[in-house]
Design an enzyme around this catalytic site. Sequence first.
Site, PDB file in Angstrom:
ATOM      1  N   ASP A   1      -1.398  -3.956  -3.095  1.00  0.00           N
ATOM      2  CA  ASP A   1      -2.140  -2.719  -2.831  1.00  0.00           C
ATOM      3  C   ASP A   1      -3.638  -2.938  -3.011  1.00  0.00           C
ATOM      4  O   ASP A   1      -4.069  -3.966  -3.555  1.00  0.00           O
ATOM      5  CB  ASP A   1      -1.650  -1.602  -3.765  1.00  0.00           C
ATOM      6  CG  ASP A   1      -1.676  -0.222  -3.087  1.00  0.00           C
ATOM      7  OD1 ASP A   1      -0.831   0.632  -3.428  1.00  0.00           O
ATOM      8  OD2 ASP A   1      -2.542  -0.016  -2.196  1.00  0.00           O
TER       9      ASP A   1
ATOM     10  N   GLU B   1      -6.483 -10.249  -0.990  1.00  0.00           N
ATOM     11  CA  GLU B   1      -7.272 -10.013   0.227  1.00  0.00           C
ATOM     12  C   GLU B   1      -8.741  -9.823  -0.159  1.00  0.00           C
ATOM     13  O   GLU B   1      -9.314  -8.777   0.011  1.00  0.00           O
ATOM     14  CB  GLU B   1      -6.755  -8.774   0.969  1.00  0.00           C
ATOM     15  CG  GLU B   1      -5.274  -8.850   1.317  1.00  0.00           C
ATOM     16  CD  GLU B   1      -4.767  -7.621   2.037  1.00  0.00           C
ATOM     17  OE1 GLU B   1      -5.593  -6.818   2.515  1.00  0.00           O
ATOM     18  OE2 GLU B   1      -3.540  -7.449   2.121  1.00  0.00           O
TER      19      GLU B   1
ATOM     20  N   GLU C   1       0.800  -1.239   0.000  1.00  0.00           N
ATOM     21  CA  GLU C   1       0.000   0.000   0.000  1.00  0.00           C
ATOM     22  C   GLU C   1       0.833   1.290   0.000  1.00  0.00           C
ATOM     23  O   GLU C   1       0.638   2.186   0.818  1.00  0.00           O
ATOM     24  CB  GLU C   1      -0.927  -0.022   1.229  1.00  0.00           C
ATOM     25  CG  GLU C   1      -1.834  -1.213   1.245  1.00  0.00           C
ATOM     26  CD  GLU C   1      -2.714  -1.316   2.486  1.00  0.00           C
ATOM     27  OE1 GLU C   1      -2.810  -0.326   3.233  1.00  0.00           O
ATOM     28  OE2 GLU C   1      -3.277  -2.391   2.719  1.00  0.00           O
TER      29      GLU C   1
HETATM   30  O1  G3I Z   1      -3.138  -7.847  19.027  1.00  0.00           O
HETATM   31  C1  G3I Z   1      -3.830  -6.759  19.617  1.00  0.00           C
HETATM   32  C2  G3I Z   1      -4.401  -7.173  20.949  1.00  0.00           C
HETATM   33  O2  G3I Z   1      -3.328  -7.452  21.846  1.00  0.00           O
HETATM   34  C3  G3I Z   1      -5.262  -6.030  21.510  1.00  0.00           C
HETATM   35  O3  G3I Z   1      -5.870  -6.461  22.717  1.00  0.00           O
HETATM   36  C4  G3I Z   1      -6.345  -5.678  20.484  1.00  0.00           C
HETATM   37  C5  G3I Z   1      -7.235  -4.548  20.960  1.00  0.00           C
HETATM   38  O4  G3I Z   1      -6.542  -3.334  20.823  1.00  0.00           O
HETATM   39  O5  G3I Z   1      -5.703  -5.253  19.269  1.00  0.00           O
HETATM   40  C6  G3I Z   1      -4.968  -6.321  18.694  1.00  0.00           C
HETATM   41  O6  G3I Z   1      -4.362  -5.867  17.517  1.00  0.00           O
HETATM   42  C7  G3I Z   1      -5.306  -5.726  16.452  1.00  0.00           C
HETATM   43  C8  G3I Z   1      -4.858  -6.624  15.311  1.00  0.00           C
HETATM   44  O7  G3I Z   1      -5.689  -6.429  14.159  1.00  0.00           O
HETATM   45  C9  G3I Z   1      -4.879  -8.096  15.696  1.00  0.00           C
HETATM   46  O8  G3I Z   1      -6.220  -8.470  15.983  1.00  0.00           O
HETATM   47  C10 G3I Z   1      -5.270  -4.277  16.019  1.00  0.00           C
HETATM   48  O9  G3I Z   1      -5.848  -3.496  17.036  1.00  0.00           O
HETATM   49  C11 G3I Z   1      -6.065  -4.105  14.737  1.00  0.00           C
HETATM   50  O10 G3I Z   1      -5.867  -2.802  14.213  1.00  0.00           O
HETATM   51  C12 G3I Z   1      -5.561  -5.084  13.675  1.00  0.00           C
HETATM   52  O11 G3I Z   1      -6.385  -4.938  12.531  1.00  0.00           O
HETATM   53  C13 G3I Z   1      -5.826  -5.529  11.358  1.00  0.00           C
HETATM   54  C14 G3I Z   1      -5.580  -4.405  10.341  1.00  0.00           C
HETATM   55  O12 G3I Z   1      -5.063  -4.983   9.129  1.00  0.00           O
HETATM   56  C15 G3I Z   1      -4.600  -3.402  10.896  1.00  0.00           C
HETATM   57  O13 G3I Z   1      -4.149  -2.568   9.899  1.00  0.00           O
HETATM   58  C16 G3I Z   1      -6.825  -6.513  10.782  1.00  0.00           C
HETATM   59  O14 G3I Z   1      -6.958  -7.629  11.661  1.00  0.00           O
HETATM   60  C17 G3I Z   1      -6.362  -7.003   9.413  1.00  0.00           C
HETATM   61  O15 G3I Z   1      -7.375  -7.752   8.771  1.00  0.00           O
HETATM   62  C18 G3I Z   1      -6.028  -5.819   8.507  1.00  0.00           C
HETATM   63  O16 G3I Z   1      -5.497  -6.330   7.325  1.00  0.00           O
HETATM   64  C19 G3I Z   1      -5.063  -5.334   6.362  1.00  0.00           C
HETATM   65  C20 G3I Z   1      -3.913  -5.935   5.583  1.00  0.00           C
HETATM   66  O17 G3I Z   1      -2.866  -6.272   6.482  1.00  0.00           O
HETATM   67  C21 G3I Z   1      -3.424  -4.970   4.509  1.00  0.00           C
HETATM   68  N1  G3I Z   1      -4.524  -4.583   3.623  1.00  0.00           N
HETATM   69  C22 G3I Z   1      -5.673  -4.014   4.321  1.00  0.00           C
HETATM   70  C23 G3I Z   1      -6.195  -4.999   5.362  1.00  0.00           C
HETATM   71  C24 G3I Z   1      -7.417  -4.431   6.057  1.00  0.00           C
HETATM   72  O18 G3I Z   1      -7.060  -3.278   6.783  1.00  0.00           O
END
Ligand code: G3I
Length: 341
Positions: A192, A261, A137
């Site tokens: 991306d 994705e 991205e």
């Molecule tokens: O691991 C922590 C946990 O310890 C904590 O208690 C919890 C609450 O704050 O957060 C957890 O981390 C979260 C993580 O996912 C694991 O569950 C993050 O807050 C959360 O922001 C994160 O979201 C991920 C997101 O990327 C972050 O950018 C999504 O699961 C994931 O599906 C998403 O995937 C991205 C790809 O990597 C790139 N393309 C876009 C796609 C969607 O955003």
Amino acid sequence: KGLKSLKDVYKDNFLTGTAISLRDLEGVRFELLKKHFNAVTAENAMKPSELQREKGNFTFDGADRLVNAAISAGMKVHGHTLVWHQQTPAWMNIKLDSGGNIVYLSREEALGNMRNHIRTVIEHFGDKVISWDVVNEAMSDNPSNPSDWRGSLRKSPWYYAIGEDYVEQAFLAAREVLDEHPEWDIKLYYNDYNLDNQNKALAVYNMVRELNEKYQKTHPGKLLIDGIGMQGHYSVNTNPKNVELSLKRFTELGVEVSISELDIRAGSNYQLTEKEANAQAYLYAQLFKIFREYSDSIARVTFWGMDDGTSWRAEESPLLFDRTLKAKPAYYAVADPDEFI
Ligand code: G3I
């Protein structure tokens, strides 16, 4: 259950994958995973902040559990991701100066951080992975001038610390490591989203073409960037014709393409009306007919998760199985697209 296995339906076309997390490695979730998928992408476990939260302190345990479990179950693993502006520790790009102000690291420092992360991570997993999202991205969402793609890379702190060649530098660093291991066959991807937007697709097309052409001047016949990941975070309003147009464009580059994705937002408030469920299924069927047509250049189609309950967009019910892991109309559309159209 009588459900067709998706990986079997598409075994002659491309790898059929899903995003996974540690919770997917046991019980009925692992059974569903093994039945339908032969490729996995760690949804979060292999991102920069998960692998090197503090400088020099690499933490691979979670990622290793995922990778080893997937490989023992006979699945291929795609590595996501080495260089990104999200889920990336701040120390990689910025620091506090003597006056306590946040400043970007020098090009040399930031490049050192990037190159060390890339080298350490690629060497750690070796050929347990078949490919890496080296950069994720980097391109702005609607580049005003797709030929000036360098000017559209400004969304990442890597751009401000290293400069407009940070994407090229990331791939050169990854390529250096792979050149030391000719026995590995690992593909290097640029990944991306919104690549059905033709401005953004053209900017990415120009970047990949120019960087590969430049690399081939010093490395005849070789590619710097082997593949383009089209993320596929779509909605029921996505026009499949634009997806096809971009697939066609990227195929002309001589690189492999993966739908990295895939999910289709269709509802709200964690539920789908019958109309929304059918519209979602219809678009999945249209897309899979297109993917089948382009399967010579598509290496992998990865859903961003198995079921609505654990989707990053759960409230819009974007996936093939519902929160009780029951197959939705979307599943049947992917298993048998010709039945749906
Ligand atoms: O691991 C922590 C946990 O310890 C904590 O208690 C919890 C609450 O704050 O957060 C957890 O981390 C979260 C993580 O996912 C694991 O569950 C993050 O807050 C959360 O922001 C994160 O979201 C991920 C997101 O990327 C972050 O950018 C999504 O699961 C994931 O599906 C998403 O995937 C991205 C790809 O990597 C790139 N393309 C876009 C796609 C969607 O955003």
